[in-house]
Design a protein around this motif. Structure first.
Motif, PDB file in Angstrom:
ATOM      1  N   ARG B 122       0.827  -1.215   0.000  1.00 62.10           N
ATOM      2  CA  ARG B 122       0.000   0.000   0.000  1.00 62.10           C
ATOM      3  C   ARG B 122       0.860   1.264   0.000  1.00 62.10           C
ATOM      4  O   ARG B 122       0.594   2.188  -0.753  1.00 62.10           O
ATOM      5  CB  ARG B 122      -0.939   0.012   1.216  1.00 62.10           C
ATOM      6  N   VAL B 123       1.888   1.295   0.847  1.00 61.17           N
ATOM      7  CA  VAL B 123       2.665   2.536   0.934  1.00 61.17           C
ATOM      8  C   VAL B 123       3.420   2.822  -0.363  1.00 61.17           C
ATOM      9  O   VAL B 123       3.689   3.978  -0.689  1.00 61.17           O
ATOM     10  CB  VAL B 123       3.650   2.562   2.132  1.00 61.17           C
ATOM     11  N   GLN B 124       3.728   1.783  -1.130  1.00 63.27           N
ATOM     12  CA  GLN B 124       4.437   2.017  -2.389  1.00 63.27           C
ATOM     13  C   GLN B 124       3.564   2.753  -3.404  1.00 63.27           C
ATOM     14  O   GLN B 124       4.059   3.267  -4.399  1.00 63.27           O
ATOM     15  CB  GLN B 124       4.937   0.683  -2.964  1.00 63.27           C
ATOM     16  N   ILE B 142      11.141  -0.273   3.694  1.00 67.50           N
ATOM     17  CA  ILE B 142       9.910  -0.165   2.916  1.00 67.50           C
ATOM     18  C   ILE B 142       8.708   0.204   3.776  1.00 67.50           C
ATOM     19  O   ILE B 142       7.954   1.123   3.444  1.00 67.50           O
ATOM     20  CB  ILE B 142       9.640  -1.511   2.195  1.00 67.50           C
ATOM     21  N   ALA B 143       8.528  -0.504   4.879  1.00 70.20           N
ATOM     22  CA  ALA B 143       7.290  -0.362   5.660  1.00 70.20           C
ATOM     23  C   ALA B 143       7.459   0.674   6.771  1.00 70.20           C
ATOM     24  O   ALA B 143       8.574   0.944   7.219  1.00 70.20           O
ATOM     25  CB  ALA B 143       6.912  -1.713   6.253  1.00 70.20           C
ATOM     26  N   PRO B 144       6.331   1.253   7.218  1.00 67.01           N
ATOM     27  CA  PRO B 144       6.396   2.217   8.322  1.00 67.01           C
ATOM     28  C   PRO B 144       7.163   1.689   9.540  1.00 67.01           C
ATOM     29  O   PRO B 144       7.901   2.453  10.162  1.00 67.01           O
ATOM     30  CB  PRO B 144       4.920   2.462   8.644  1.00 67.01           C
ATOM     31  N   GLN B 146       9.758  -0.068   9.691  1.00 66.33           N
ATOM     32  CA  GLN B 146      11.198   0.120   9.456  1.00 66.33           C
ATOM     33  C   GLN B 146      11.576   1.595   9.409  1.00 66.33           C
ATOM     34  O   GLN B 146      12.649   1.992   9.858  1.00 66.33           O
ATOM     35  CB  GLN B 146      11.588  -0.535   8.120  1.00 66.33           C
ATOM     36  N   LEU B 147      10.682   2.403   8.833  1.00 68.50           N
ATOM     37  CA  LEU B 147      10.986   3.823   8.647  1.00 68.50           C
ATOM     38  C   LEU B 147      10.852   4.602   9.954  1.00 68.50           C
ATOM     39  O   LEU B 147      11.565   5.581  10.179  1.00 68.50           O
ATOM     40  CB  LEU B 147      10.063   4.413   7.577  1.00 68.50           C
ATOM     41  N   TYR B 148       9.922   4.157  10.826  1.00 66.20           N
ATOM     42  CA  TYR B 148       9.702   4.869  12.090  1.00 66.20           C
ATOM     43  C   TYR B 148      10.655   4.406  13.195  1.00 66.20           C
ATOM     44  O   TYR B 148      10.890   5.121  14.172  1.00 66.20           O
ATOM     45  CB  TYR B 148       8.260   4.655  12.592  1.00 66.20           C
ATOM     46  N   ALA B 149      11.179   3.203  13.047  1.00 66.24           N
ATOM     47  CA  ALA B 149      12.017   2.629  14.105  1.00 66.24           C
ATOM     48  C   ALA B 149      13.212   3.516  14.479  1.00 66.24           C
ATOM     49  O   ALA B 149      13.523   3.650  15.664  1.00 66.24           O
ATOM     50  CB  ALA B 149      12.484   1.223  13.712  1.00 66.24           C
ATOM     51  N   PRO B 150      13.876   4.163  13.499  1.00 67.09           N
ATOM     52  CA  PRO B 150      15.005   5.032  13.902  1.00 67.09           C
ATOM     53  C   PRO B 150      14.579   6.208  14.783  1.00 67.09           C
ATOM     54  O   PRO B 150      15.380   6.691  15.588  1.00 67.09           O
ATOM     55  CB  PRO B 150      15.565   5.526  12.552  1.00 67.09           C
ATOM     56  N   MET B 151      13.321   6.668  14.631  1.00 65.47           N
ATOM     57  CA  MET B 151      12.828   7.731  15.523  1.00 65.47           C
ATOM     58  C   MET B 151      12.768   7.196  16.952  1.00 65.47           C
ATOM     59  O   MET B 151      13.200   7.855  17.905  1.00 65.47           O
ATOM     60  CB  MET B 151      11.417   8.196  15.112  1.00 65.47           C
ATOM     61  N   THR B 368      -6.206  12.661  18.167  1.00 69.67           N
ATOM     62  CA  THR B 368      -5.131  12.985  17.230  1.00 69.67           C
ATOM     63  C   THR B 368      -5.123  12.010  16.063  1.00 69.67           C
ATOM     64  O   THR B 368      -5.635  10.895  16.144  1.00 69.67           O
ATOM     65  CB  THR B 368      -3.727  12.925  17.880  1.00 69.67           C
ATOM     66  N   GLY B 369      -4.518  12.482  14.978  1.00 68.33           N
ATOM     67  CA  GLY B 369      -4.172  11.604  13.870  1.00 68.33           C
ATOM     68  C   GLY B 369      -2.692  11.786  13.610  1.00 68.33           C
ATOM     69  O   GLY B 369      -2.111  12.831  13.909  1.00 68.33           O
ATOM     70  N   TYR B 370      -2.076  10.752  13.054  1.00 67.03           N
ATOM     71  CA  TYR B 370      -0.644  10.812  12.734  1.00 67.03           C
ATOM     72  C   TYR B 370      -0.428   9.962  11.494  1.00 67.03           C
ATOM     73  O   TYR B 370      -1.007   8.877  11.374  1.00 67.03           O
ATOM     74  CB  TYR B 370       0.191  10.275  13.894  1.00 67.03           C
ATOM     75  N   GLY B 371       0.400  10.420  10.579  1.00 63.63           N
ATOM     76  CA  GLY B 371       0.646   9.561   9.424  1.00 63.63           C
ATOM     77  C   GLY B 371       1.621  10.152   8.441  1.00 63.63           C
ATOM     78  O   GLY B 371       2.165  11.239   8.642  1.00 63.63           O
ATOM     79  N   ASP B 372       1.803   9.400   7.356  1.00 66.07           N
ATOM     80  CA  ASP B 372       2.657   9.839   6.257  1.00 66.07           C
ATOM     81  C   ASP B 372       3.998  10.367   6.729  1.00 66.07           C
ATOM     82  O   ASP B 372       4.399  11.476   6.380  1.00 66.07           O
ATOM     83  CB  ASP B 372       1.941  10.906   5.423  1.00 66.07           C
ATOM     84  N   LEU B 373       4.694   9.599   7.539  1.00 65.21           N
ATOM     85  CA  LEU B 373       6.067   9.899   7.931  1.00 65.21           C
ATOM     86  C   LEU B 373       6.205  11.081   8.878  1.00 65.21           C
ATOM     87  O   LEU B 373       7.291  11.613   9.056  1.00 65.21           O
ATOM     88  CB  LEU B 373       6.945  10.135   6.682  1.00 65.21           C
ATOM     89  N   GLY B 374       5.083  11.521   9.490  1.00 66.81           N
ATOM     90  CA  GLY B 374       5.244  12.555  10.514  1.00 66.81           C
ATOM     91  C   GLY B 374       4.157  13.605  10.590  1.00 66.81           C
ATOM     92  O   GLY B 374       4.190  14.456  11.476  1.00 66.81           O
ATOM     93  N   ASP B 375       3.181  13.575   9.673  1.00 71.84           N
ATOM     94  CA  ASP B 375       2.102  14.550   9.749  1.00 71.84           C
ATOM     95  C   ASP B 375       1.292  14.328  11.022  1.00 71.84           C
ATOM     96  O   ASP B 375       1.085  13.198  11.453  1.00 71.84           O
ATOM     97  CB  ASP B 375       1.152  14.412   8.555  1.00 71.84           C
ATOM     98  N   GLY B 376       0.808  15.428  11.597  1.00 72.44           N
ATOM     99  CA  GLY B 376      -0.006  15.317  12.806  1.00 72.44           C
ATOM    100  C   GLY B 376      -1.240  16.187  12.704  1.00 72.44           C
ATOM    101  O   GLY B 376      -1.238  17.214  12.022  1.00 72.44           O
ATOM    102  N   ALA B 377      -2.305  15.775  13.370  1.00 75.85           N
ATOM    103  CA  ALA B 377      -3.502  16.599  13.460  1.00 75.85           C
ATOM    104  C   ALA B 377      -4.111  16.392  14.835  1.00 75.85           C
ATOM    105  O   ALA B 377      -4.020  15.302  15.403  1.00 75.85           O
ATOM    106  CB  ALA B 377      -4.494  16.245  12.364  1.00 75.85           C
ATOM    107  N   VAL B 378      -4.690  17.464  15.369  1.00 78.98           N
ATOM    108  CA  VAL B 378      -5.227  17.446  16.734  1.00 78.98           C
ATOM    109  C   VAL B 378      -6.595  18.116  16.739  1.00 78.98           C
ATOM    110  O   VAL B 378      -6.754  19.199  16.168  1.00 78.98           O
ATOM    111  CB  VAL B 378      -4.290  18.227  17.691  1.00 78.98           C
TER     112      VAL B 378
END
Lengths: 134, 385
Positions: B122-124, B142-144, B146-151, B368-378
């Motif tokens: 899906r993310v691709q 590839i997947a969130p 893996q991409l979020y783990a370094p944070m 809240t919502g969170y997504g797409d590598l860091g977007d946030g909404a409150v």
């Protein structure tokens, strides 16, 4: 056993020199031809001065660990044979970052660990940067 | 200055059954939830004159005109922020009804995360992942997860945050899910089970990751004056905001890996609402990963940067804790319905129909919502006008 196709990039126009350099075995970074700021990943406009003129500089190939993860799940069949796979977020000497897989021993990895960048071929046409603890 | 503070209300909520396995299409799930939300609001489908569709392109506004028989759709949009889309859509909808562009805006989402394509595929396809697609996916990231783990790893290294603190989040969400008839997880989770669950992308173990599930959810947003005479107890949108992190297209290049777009959105939302974190009675916080919830607690101002791990200890997020959080079980233990299940649950809490998970006297809540590598909404909501 059927050969599993690697995941290959679809280069944007602006990043073509990056990929061309990697194929030649060199890590080059995009630099603003007006204000001199290095930017990564490649893009059309300098976010500092909004110039669209660029040139490319060869990276020193050194950096330090900013963060990392060890992936134990492949999410794509092409990467199953590499598991577990460490990915390192590197602070390059040029002031931008790179995400790249670790080659060699990950034993004492920590924030600030010195790393060296190497270039590794995915196939005849595509190469990627990889990192090794210095 | 013009403001949308308290000018709009969530007037209808709807959900399908959340499952792991479905024969229904994503559109069918969205329509089922939409009809439930419209009915809940006491409206007829022909009353809907605005729609904000989920941004992955699977469904389009035309689908809702065609299926619901909307005679005159006056507003359509998308809010392409991944898991932050639903709460960001509340902001867009509030602006639209406050200014009279439309009267009743439908926000539908649905997914077949279990039965359809899985996350890596899906993310691709997501345009916001194009930079990652060119520069990081060819290396195997590839997947969130893996991409979020370094944070998460950097947060742990800098602040001493621990996997046991992640476990506390996962276990609390599970306890809440056990009170919910529409939750996928039905067995308690122990700290041992969390700590021995398989590693996905270090430091994320299996139980740090949200569920893949099938289902749909929807809400209707209407002007506050209209809401007063509608079918349900009023739930007012006091304040709402979206925020995009620095380097939104790639986490790797983000100056501060431990800060999300939420940190920019939160002060705006609280200021608009005229309240502080201490006023929040119940919170529904996007929990795609245990760490992401902890990081948002800091970005929201419930504690200082680096203190999120200690904050969740001692049952603070439990129903009888100081900040009851994800009373439905969250993405971790109820279902992954893009966080619209969080919006629906908050409205339910503020109407006082939270069932076994009702927080007594919940008056003001946050989602809240969170997504797409860091977007946030409150969004900050309150019961009543």
């Amino acid at each position: 056993m059927t050969e599993i196709e690697p995941v290959l990039p679809t280069p944007t126009r602006e990043a073509q020199p990056y990929w061309d350099s990697l194929r030649e075995g060199v890590l080059r970074l995009q630099r603003c031809a007006d204000c001199g700021q290095v930017r990564h990943y490649p893009r059309p406009m300098c976010p500092a001065c909004h110039s669209m003129a660029d040139d490319w500089v060869e990276a020193a190939g050194t950096g330090t660990v900013h963060s990392w993860t060890v992936s134990h799940h492949a999410f794509h069949p092409a990467f199953k044979r590499d598991l577990p796979q460490t990915f390192v977020t590197v602070d390059l000497a040029e002031g931008v970052r790179l995400l790249a897989p670790l080659r060699g021993d990950a034993g004492r990895i920590a924030i600030g660990s010195a790393v060296q960048i190497e270039i590794e071929a995915l196939d005849d046409d595509w190469s990627i940067p990889v990192v090794r603890l210095a | 200055m013009a403001t949308i503070a308290s000018k709009a209300a969530v007037t209808g909520i709807g959900e399908t059954a959340y499952t792991r396995g479905t024969d229904k299409s994503i559109l069918a799930l969205q329509l089922e939830a939409s009809l439930a939300a419209i009915t809940d609001a006491g409206l007829h489908p022909t009353d809907i004159d605005g729609v904000i569709v989920y941004s992955n392109g699977v469904t389009v506004a035309e689908d809702f005109i065609t299926n619901l028989g909307l005679p005159d759709l006056r507003f359509s949009a998308t809010t392409p922020m991944g898991g932050a889309s639903c709460v960001a859509a509340l902001q867009a909808a509030a602006a639209v009804v406050a200014t009279g562009v439309a009267n009743h805006v439908l926000i539908p989402v649905g997914r077949t995360g279990y039965s359809g394509e899985r996350i890596a595929a899906r993310v691709q396809q997501v345009p916001q992942f194009r930079t990652i697609g060119e520069f990081e996916m060819p290396m195997g990231a590839i997947a969130p997860a893996q991409l979020y783990a370094p944070m998460a790893r950097r947060h742990m290294e800098l602040y001493g945050t621990t996997s046991l603190q992640f476990a506390e989040v996962a276990m609390t969400m599970r306890q809440h899910a056990l009170r919910n008839d529409n939750a996928l997880m039905t067995e308690p989770l122990t700290v041992e089970a969390h700590q021995t669950s398989r590693m996905i992308a270090d430091p994320f173990r299996l139980y740090d990751c949200c569920l893949e599930s099938d289902g749909g959810a929807a809400v209707v947003v209407s002007r506050t004056e209209a809401a007063r005479d509608m079918a349900q107890p009023q739930v007012t949108i006091m304040g709402v905001a979206e925020g995009h992190p620095d380097s939104p297209s790639t986490i790797t290049q983000r100056p501060d890996l431990t800060q999300l777009g939420t940190a920019k959105a939160a002060p705006r939302a609280f200021e608009m609402a005229g309240v502080t974190p201490a006023d929040i009675d119940v919170a529904e916080i996007y929990d795609c990963f245990t760490y992401i919830l902890i990081c948002q607690l800091e970005d929201l101002g419930f504690c200082a940067k680096g203190e999120g791990g200690a904050f969740v200890e001692g049952g603070r997020l439990a129903l009888d804790g100081a900040l009851p959080t994800n009373t439905h079980g969250g993405l971790l233990s109820q279902a992954h319905i893009l966080g619209m299940n969080h919006v629906v649950e908050l409205v339910r809490q503020l109407r006082g129909i939270g069932g076994p998970a009702q927080v007594p006297d919940a008056e003001i809540g946050l989602v809240t919502g969170y997504g797409d590598l860091g977007d946030g909404a409150v969004a900050i909501l309150r019961r009543g006008a």
